[in-house]
Design an enzyme around this catalytic site. Structure first.
Site, PDB file in Angstrom:
ATOM      1  N   ASP A  97      -2.824   0.401   4.877  1.00  0.00           N
ATOM      2  CA  ASP A  97      -2.263   1.710   4.469  1.00  0.00           C
ATOM      3  C   ASP A  97      -2.947   2.838   5.216  1.00  0.00           C
ATOM      4  O   ASP A  97      -3.948   3.347   4.751  1.00  0.00           O
ATOM      5  CB  ASP A  97      -2.427   1.871   2.958  1.00  0.00           C
ATOM      6  CG  ASP A  97      -1.812   3.153   2.436  1.00  0.00           C
ATOM      7  OD1 ASP A  97      -1.006   3.779   3.146  1.00  0.00           O
ATOM      8  OD2 ASP A  97      -2.158   3.530   1.298  1.00  0.00           O
ATOM      9  N   GLU A 131      -0.541  12.392   4.357  1.00  0.00           N
ATOM     10  CA  GLU A 131       0.433  11.768   3.443  1.00  0.00           C
ATOM     11  C   GLU A 131      -0.216  11.509   2.099  1.00  0.00           C
ATOM     12  O   GLU A 131       0.398  11.675   1.041  1.00  0.00           O
ATOM     13  CB  GLU A 131       0.961  10.453   4.038  1.00  0.00           C
ATOM     14  CG  GLU A 131       2.071   9.787   3.219  1.00  0.00           C
ATOM     15  CD  GLU A 131       1.601   8.804   2.162  1.00  0.00           C
ATOM     16  OE1 GLU A 131       2.451   8.299   1.412  1.00  0.00           O
ATOM     17  OE2 GLU A 131       0.390   8.549   2.043  1.00  0.00           O
TER      18      GLU A 131
END
Ligand code: PHE
Ligand code: ZN
Ligand code: ZN
Ligand code: ZN
Length: 295
Positions: A97, A131
């Site tokens: 991630d 993000e």
């Protein structure tokens, strides 16, 4: 469409891991490991012949960066964008991630350059900052697009977590065929979904839908009506026994046990999942970019 080199994708992941290790174990927004990651990606793209911009923005008192890379050519009024967030959380290096999505789209872009691909559509790739703090980089990008330029973007492909260690094979549910979540994506999202499904069908891997639940960078794009799609191999969710029957792996365990943790290192990658997703990305980019409008 080309077979994307897993070794090359993993070499990018090693570089991102080294950047994190050299910078306090993280590539988070506002930390030096983030800018070093952005400079790594930009340097690769510049050397391959992309036209790149490091777009800066401010969030939480720190400067963030998006890397935007345009491949010269194609119809400027018919743009296909492909994106992935490049930042990690502060707790770890963020290799699944979202080093996984970042490295996979980087290698796809580099393959576009190696092949001197000249598709009908104009190709643009993006690596988003911040993000993890609420889609800040992608939201900044969409907010600052002039209306005419926004209208030229005919599709957005998003890849966030595509090498989970206990993987699922999820495709964003553009047509809301599973009837759950927030409904279908903008018109055109269903066709993107089908294109990605076609790839997985061709390699004999079953897929399931995942909702546009707003948890990744497609959010700002679908909010302004741009068709979107992409893949995901799972985060903190638990793999069910039905899913383990479908895909293998371990039922009752998270798709990614190291989600948002310090152990999200290069050891936290399922190579088969990463390889399949990287190839699916290239298939989608090649297929959609060479298709006739409006998709
Ligand atoms: N965007 C989430 C994160 O970075 C992970 C996620 C991706 C969740 C896609 C759902 C779907 O932490
Ligand atoms: Zn995350
Ligand atoms: Zn993510
Ligand atoms: Zn669907």
């Amino acid at each position: 469409a080309p077979d994307i080199s897993l070794a090359n994708v993993k070499a990018h992941l090693s570089q991102l891991q080294s950047i994190a290790t050299a910078n306090g174990g993280t590539r988070a927004h506002g930390r030096p490991g983030y800018l070093a990651s952005a400079n790594y990606v930009k340097g690769q793209l510049d050397a391959a012949g992309f036209t790149t911009v490091l777009q800066s923005f401010t969030y939480n008192g720190a400067t963030g960066y998006n890397v935007i890379a345009d491949w010269p050519g194609g119809d400027p009024n018919d743009i296909l964008m492909t994106g992935a967030h490049l930042d990690s959380v502060t707790a770890g290096p963020g290799i699944n991630d979202n080093g996984s999505g970042s490295a996979s789209i980087l290698e796809t872009a580099l393959e576009v350059a190696r092949q001197s691909l000249q598709p009908a559509k104009h190709l643009r790739f993006a690596w988003w900052g911040a993000e993890e703090l609420g889609l800040r980089g992608s939201q900044f990008y969409v907010n600052n697009l002039p209306a005419a330029e926004r209208a030229r973007i005919k599709g957005y492909l998003n890849f966030d977590m595509v090498g989970s260690p206990n993987p699922g094979y999820f495709v964003y549910d553009g047509d809301n065929s599973d009837g759950t979540g927030s409904g279908p994506g903008p018109a055109g999202s269903a066709a993107i979904e089908r294109t990605i499904q076609d790839y997985f069908t061709s390699i004999g891997v079953p897929t399931r839908g995942t909702d546009f639940d707003g948890r990744s960078d497609y959010g700002p794009f679908i909010a302004v009506g741009i068709p979107a799609g992409g893949t995901f191999t799972g985060a903190e969710g638990i793999k069910s026994s039905a899913q383990a029957t479908l895909w293998g792996g371990t039922a009752g365990q998270a798709f990614d046990v190291c989600y948002h943790r310090a152990c999200d290192t290069t050891a936290n990658i399922n190579d088969t999942a990463l390889n399949r997703n990287a190839d699916a990305i290239a298939y989608a980019v090649w297929t959609i970019a060479t298709a006739v409008p409006p998709i």
